[in-house]
Structures are given as C-alpha cells and as structure tokens.
Design a protein around this motif. Structure first.
Motif, PDB file in Angstrom:
ATOM      1  N   LEU A  74       0.638  -1.253   0.121  1.00 44.63           N
ATOM      2  CA  LEU A  74      -0.088  -0.025  -0.059  1.00 44.63           C
ATOM      3  C   LEU A  74       1.047   1.326  -0.126  1.00 44.63           C
ATOM      4  CD1 LEU A  74      -2.421  -1.720   2.876  1.00 44.63           C
ATOM      5  CD2 LEU A  74      -3.043  -1.104   0.412  1.00 44.63           C
ATOM      6  N   ALA A  78       2.493   1.109   6.712  1.00 41.54           N
ATOM      7  CA  ALA A  78       1.607   0.130   7.711  1.00 41.54           C
ATOM      8  C   ALA A  78       2.166  -0.833   8.339  1.00 41.54           C
ATOM      9  CB  ALA A  78       0.265  -0.475   7.002  1.00 41.54           C
ATOM     10  N   TRP A  82       4.437  -1.557  17.305  1.00 39.53           N
ATOM     11  CA  TRP A  82       4.590  -2.289  18.462  1.00 39.53           C
ATOM     12  C   TRP A  82       5.295  -3.715  18.263  1.00 39.53           C
ATOM     13  CZ3 TRP A  82       0.215  -0.832  16.331  1.00 39.53           C
ATOM     14  CH2 TRP A  82      -0.618  -2.203  15.655  1.00 39.53           C
TER      15      TRP A  82
ATOM     16  N   ASP B 166      -5.230   3.641  12.251  1.00 39.55           N
ATOM     17  CA  ASP B 166      -4.928   3.901  10.917  1.00 39.55           C
ATOM     18  C   ASP B 166      -5.589   2.961  10.040  1.00 39.55           C
ATOM     19  OD1 ASP B 166      -3.643   4.431   8.397  1.00 39.55           O
ATOM     20  OD2 ASP B 166      -1.697   3.786   9.183  1.00 39.55           O
ATOM     21  N   THR B 168      -5.202   2.491   6.793  1.00 42.45           N
ATOM     22  CA  THR B 168      -4.338   1.758   6.049  1.00 42.45           C
ATOM     23  C   THR B 168      -3.950   0.299   6.541  1.00 42.45           C
ATOM     24  OG1 THR B 168      -3.372   3.779   5.517  1.00 42.45           O
ATOM     25  CG2 THR B 168      -2.050   1.981   4.643  1.00 42.45           C
ATOM     26  N   LYS B 169      -3.913   0.160   7.888  1.00 45.76           N
ATOM     27  CA  LYS B 169      -3.675  -1.012   8.665  1.00 45.76           C
ATOM     28  C   LYS B 169      -4.672  -1.943   8.516  1.00 45.76           C
ATOM     29  CE  LYS B 169       0.119   0.668  11.617  1.00 45.76           C
ATOM     30  NZ  LYS B 169       0.007   2.135  12.219  1.00 45.76           N
ATOM     31  N   THR B 171      -6.825  -2.018   5.985  1.00 43.90           N
ATOM     32  CA  THR B 171      -6.899  -2.244   4.741  1.00 43.90           C
ATOM     33  C   THR B 171      -5.657  -3.637   4.846  1.00 43.90           C
ATOM     34  OG1 THR B 171      -7.363  -0.178   3.981  1.00 43.90           O
ATOM     35  CG2 THR B 171      -6.797  -1.719   2.167  1.00 43.90           C
ATOM     36  N   LEU B 172      -4.685  -3.126   5.215  1.00 43.55           N
ATOM     37  CA  LEU B 172      -3.597  -4.238   5.163  1.00 43.55           C
ATOM     38  C   LEU B 172      -4.037  -5.625   5.826  1.00 43.55           C
ATOM     39  CD1 LEU B 172      -0.420  -4.474   4.384  1.00 43.55           C
ATOM     40  CD2 LEU B 172      -0.288  -4.447   6.947  1.00 43.55           C
ATOM     41  N   MET B 173      -4.644  -5.646   6.861  1.00 45.04           N
ATOM     42  CA  MET B 173      -5.227  -6.852   7.439  1.00 45.04           C
ATOM     43  C   MET B 173      -6.348  -7.607   6.441  1.00 45.04           C
ATOM     44  SD  MET B 173      -3.531  -7.309  10.443  1.00 45.04           S
ATOM     45  CE  MET B 173      -4.272  -8.459  11.283  1.00 45.04           C
ATOM     46  N   LYS B 174      -6.989  -6.667   5.795  1.00 41.80           N
ATOM     47  CA  LYS B 174      -8.180  -7.315   5.110  1.00 41.80           C
ATOM     48  C   LYS B 174      -7.243  -8.001   3.923  1.00 41.80           C
ATOM     49  CE  LYS B 174     -12.361  -5.739   3.214  1.00 41.80           C
ATOM     50  NZ  LYS B 174     -13.086  -4.642   2.894  1.00 41.80           N
ATOM     51  N   LYS B 186      -4.420  -9.129  16.495  1.00 42.47           N
ATOM     52  CA  LYS B 186      -3.257  -8.624  16.035  1.00 42.47           C
ATOM     53  C   LYS B 186      -2.964  -7.193  15.571  1.00 42.47           C
ATOM     54  CE  LYS B 186      -1.865 -13.116  14.931  1.00 42.47           C
ATOM     55  NZ  LYS B 186      -0.877 -13.667  15.702  1.00 42.47           N
ATOM     56  N   LEU B 187      -4.216  -6.516  15.472  1.00 45.95           N
ATOM     57  CA  LEU B 187      -4.018  -5.151  15.099  1.00 45.95           C
ATOM     58  C   LEU B 187      -4.900  -4.200  16.255  1.00 45.95           C
ATOM     59  CD1 LEU B 187      -3.466  -2.864  13.529  1.00 45.95           C
ATOM     60  CD2 LEU B 187      -5.611  -3.161  12.132  1.00 45.95           C
ATOM     61  N   PRO B 190      -3.287  -4.441  20.145  1.00 43.36           N
ATOM     62  CA  PRO B 190      -2.040  -3.921  20.575  1.00 43.36           C
ATOM     63  C   PRO B 190      -2.290  -2.133  19.924  1.00 43.36           C
ATOM     64  CG  PRO B 190      -1.975  -5.433  19.005  1.00 43.36           C
ATOM     65  CD  PRO B 190      -3.312  -5.563  19.461  1.00 43.36           C
ATOM     66  N   ALA B 191      -2.625  -1.956  18.915  1.00 41.74           N
ATOM     67  CA  ALA B 191      -2.722  -0.549  18.438  1.00 41.74           C
ATOM     68  C   ALA B 191      -3.172   0.498  19.381  1.00 41.74           C
ATOM     69  CB  ALA B 191      -3.087  -0.484  16.998  1.00 41.74           C
ATOM     70  N   ASP B 269       5.432   5.416  18.993  1.00 42.86           N
ATOM     71  CA  ASP B 269       5.592   6.790  18.711  1.00 42.86           C
ATOM     72  C   ASP B 269       4.953   7.414  17.823  1.00 42.86           C
ATOM     73  OD1 ASP B 269       7.205   5.185  17.292  1.00 42.86           O
ATOM     74  OD2 ASP B 269       8.936   5.607  18.281  1.00 42.86           O
TER      75      ASP B 269
END
Lengths: 241, 269
Positions: A74, A78, A82, B166, B168-169, B171-174, B186-187, B190-191, B269
């Motif tokens: 992407l 991304a 952590w 986010d 984008t994250k 979308t990435l997982m999907k 996983k997201l 923790p996020a 961060d």
C-alpha cells in the motif's frame, strides 16, 4: 496468463447515489510480467487492485485468476510499531496459518538478502522511509505470493527516496521472479518499471491504450534512454494532461 | 547520552539551562505546597481563621495519629481503597469487553449508541435510592456505584481508541485475509494500547468519585463515611484528614497507572 479482467464493471453505492468506477475493463497480466496501470486521479485505479485481490466483487464481468496468492503493498508501509521489523515480516505467516519454522527462516533469509539483516530486531521507527517501504515489501513477499498488487507504494516518499525505493522494489520483484500489478499516477514511474503500461480513461475507467515497453534493462537505464522522453509524451497525450 | 563526548560550549550552556529550568519547576512546586501549609498553620494558630472551621495541618497530623492509635486508620483506608480498586477493575474489564462487542458489530453499535449517550449524561447519583434498595447497604452498593460512574467513559474511550486506528493498517489486514478475530488480536488491541492507558487514567479519577459518592449515600465505614460523619458532628479535623488521605491515595493510584503506561507504551511513537 496469471490474471485476466474480462469486461469488468464495478459500481460504488453510497446513500447519495451510485458511481460507475469501472466499465467494460479488459486486460491481462502474464506470469513474471510487471504491469502498470496509469490513469487520471480518481479514475478508480485502487478499485482495480481490490477487484484483482477479490476484496471487491465486480458488478459484472469475470476475473480469471491463475494459481497462487496475492500480496498487497500500500501507499503507506503500515508497519506495526509495536512489533519489531522481523515480527512485522512474520505477520502474513501468522494470519495465513503458515507460521512454521521453515517459512519463518525463508522470510528471514529474504530480509537478509535485501539488506534488512541489521534491522530485523529493531523497531520500524528506527528505519528510514525507504527502508520501511523495503520492509513492507519483504513482509508482502514473506507469504510467497505469486502476484504482487502495488497501490502507489512510492507516492508517500520524498522524491529522492522515491527513485531509490522504486528501483529497489522493481529489482527485488524481478529477481524473485514475481508478477506485479502496479497502479500509479506517475507516468515516468510506470515507464521506468514496467514491461507493459495500461492507460485508463477517467471514470468510469476503461482501457485507452496498452504499451509494451522493451527498451533498457533497468529503471535507471530506462530513464537515461533516448526513447524515454518520446514514450512519456505519448502517455501524457493519452492521459490528456 | 555518552559522557566522553566533547560538547561545544554552546551545547553545555544549553544543557545547563535545561537543568536549571527543571530545578526551578521542582522547587516552585514544593514551595507552593510549603507556603500554603505554612500560612494555613500560622493563620490557624494566631486566630486569623477559626481552626474549628478550617482545621490546620498540625491538627490533621494529630488526627491521623489518633486514628492510627485506635486502629481505625487502615480499616477506613482499606475499605475505601478496596471498593475503589474493585469498582475500577470491574468497570475497566467489562467496559473493554463491551467496547469489543460493539466494535465487532456495526449494527449492534448503532442500535445501542443512543442508550450509551443517555447513560453517559445521566448524573449517576440520581440512581442512589435505587441502588440502596436493590443492593442493600453493604460494599456491593458502593462498588456498583463506582462501576456505573466509570464504565460508560471506559466504553466510549475504548471505542474511540479502536476507531482512531490507521485505516491503511485495517486495509492491510483485510488484504492479508485476516478475519474479525485476527484483526482484533493482531491489530486493534495492540494498536489501541496507548489510548487504553489513557482510558485507565480517566477511569482512576472516576472510580474515586464513584466510591466516595457511594459512601456518601450508604456506608458504615471508609473515608467517605468519615467525611460525612465528621461533617455531621462538626469534627472538621476529621473531614480535612480524610480528604488529605484521599488526595494521597488518588495521587498514588494515578502515579501507578502512569508508571504502567510508561512501561507498556514505550514501543509506540
């Protein structure tokens, strides 16, 4: 042929109405080919990747896929802050239930081969923008996809890093013998990277032209080739800019 | 920072300035406290204010001493602390669970949204009489009060944390074929950890409000009880003492949560 769009149409539905994003779109991607799709902004380029990956179902038409999985890359890397770089690279293995020692070792070997060795145990925040995008590529490759779907993966980088990462990613994809489908709005990027460039119309997107690019043997040599400018002009005219 | 590095004169001056600023801030903080307590004591001693009404630092210390001697200091502190910590834990855990459920289903979330909004605006103290009738006059009632005061904010803050991830994250997982469960594990969890730590900080404050409010309504012991009792019999030394101990406890609990936050969130961060 590893991927074929056959008269694909796709319509977005929102409360305020419907938008035809793609209409009667047909093109093919051969195994090992690097194909770029360029088009005016907002023409539904990202939709094409979502359709290819099966995240969206076409309204009509047929998508024929060869064997093998898809890997997505992407605009933004991304990376999960952590997790260490290594754990990020393992993420697709965990999700696809292929988190075996063998697959992990392969992923680590891949990362080491492409210069991430010293960064594996580090946090993504310690990496430069270019290195982060490289880590994102290794993460995508870790699950051993046959075809990579690249959604403007260089557009968030500054110009200098962009040229570097762009060449970098292309050479990694080529040397791993993967197929790639890239969407971009950057004409020179498309020419420098691709075996084939597909030019899309504005919305609803359909194919305006297809060009096989065969001069030069690396992105750098292409940019310095005398044919580059002529090719750029042709594409620019087709896009109507 | 390495010691063997030779800094330029300018940099040394800059570092000195930083240290000086820090010293000034710390010293000023203590000074304000000392001046405040000092003036309070002096005014009470020389009759500028009536110590019967305002109490004084020395009287507070004396009261703590006598509470300690008759063995009731730790008894009252323990009860209030126990109620607060129990209520806090229940509110955070169930609030988080409810937020996860609401996250998993957009439809359920939209159905329940107006109820959450109304419950959030409702002054929980209005439920006091009901709580006494339903739960009796024991600790359960007070813990229940603590939970209802803090849980709604726990739910809303946790949900806001989930929503700020986010895209984008996601979308990435999907794109990597992750289902709802894997995405959560996983997201999402923790996020949203940094925002969860913030939720804990807000919840600590609310839990103290809840437990003291509960003790005001119904209690036989605890710091809130001491405050109410002291007020009724005009023993303002007792009121001030209990308030002072509350300050220490609430500050301490907040400090513990901040410390946990520092340990947990250092990779973000």
């Amino acid at each position: 042929m590893i991927l074929r769009f056959d008269k694909i149409s796709y319509t977005y539905h929102t409360k305020s109405g419907e938008t035809a994003a793609v209409r009667d779109l047909s093109f093919g991607v051969d195994k090992g080919q690097f194909v770029s799709v360029i088009g005016p902004s907002g023409c539904g380029k990202s939709t094409i990747l979502s359709l290819a990956a099966g995240l969206l179902k076409p309204s009509s038409g047929q998508i024929i896929r060869g064997d093998g999985e898809f890997g997505y890359m992407l605009q933004k890397d991304a990376l999960f802050e952590w997790r260490t770089v290594e754990q990020n690279v393992f993420l697709p293995l965990e999700l696809k239930k292929r988190n075996t020692a063998e697959m992990r070792a392969k992923a680590v070997a891949l990362a080491e081969k492409y210069g991430l060795k010293d960064f594996l145990k580090k946090s993504p925040s310690e990496l430069s923008g270019g290195m982060r995008q490289r880590a994102a590529l290794i993460r995508t490759l870790a699950a051993e996809p046959e075809i990579l779907l690249l959604d403007e993966p260089f557009s968030a980088l500054d110009y200098q890093t962009r040229l570097e990462v762009c060449d970098d990613v292309q050479s990694i994809i080529k040397s791993e013998k993967k197929t790639a489908l890239l969407v971009t709005h950057d004409i020179s990027e498309a020419i420098a990277l691709s075996d084939k460039v597909i030019v899309l119309s504005s919305r609803p997107a359909h194919v305006l032209a297809e060009h096989i690019i065969d001069f030069g043997d690396s992105p750098k040599s292409r940019r310095n080739n005398s044919e580059f400018a002529a090719c750029f002009e042709v594409l620019r005219k087709e896009l109507g800019i | 920072m390495k010691k063997d590095v030779n800094y330029s004169r300018e940099h040394i001056a800059y570092l000195k300035k930083l240290t000086k600023k820090k010293t000034v801030i710390t010293a000023s903080r203590w000074l304000i406290l000392i001046i405040f307590l000092g003036l309070w004591e002096i005014f009470a001693t020389f009759g500028v204010v009536d110590p019967f009404v305002t109490s004084s630092p020395s009287r507070v210390i004396k009261t703590i001493g006598s509470l300690y001697e008759n063995g009731s200091l730790f008894y009252h502190v323990g009860i209030t602390l126990g109620e607060t910590v129990a209520g806090f834990a229940i509110a955070v855990l169930s609030g988080y669970t409810i937020a996860v459920i609401l996250w998993s289903s957009e439809t359920v979330k939209r159905i329940l949204e107006p109820y959450i909004v109304v419950l959030n605006s409702l002054p929980k103290i209005a439920l006091g009489p009901l709580i006494i009738i339903w739960m009796g006059t024991g600790y359960t009632a007070i813990i229940f009060m603590t939970v209802i005061v803090s849980i709604i904010v726990c739910i809303m803050n946790t949900m806001a944390g989930f929503a700020s991830i986010d895209p984008t994250k996601l979308t990435l997982m999907k794109a990597m074929g992750a289902g709802r469960g894997a995405t959560l594990k996983k997201l999402i969890i923790p996020a949203s950890l940094p925002s969860f730590m913030n939720t804990l900080k807000v919840a600590v404050g609310l839990a103290w409000i809840g437990s003291i409010m509960g003790e005001y309504i119904v209690s036989k012991a605890g710091l809130g009880y001491l405050i109410v009792y002291g007020g009724q019999v005009f023993k303002l030394d007792l009121v001030m003492t209990a308030t002072f101990i509350l300050c220490l406890l609430a500050g301490g609990m907040y400090a513990i949560v901040s410390l946990i936050e520092k340990l947990v969130v250092k990779n973000f961060d």
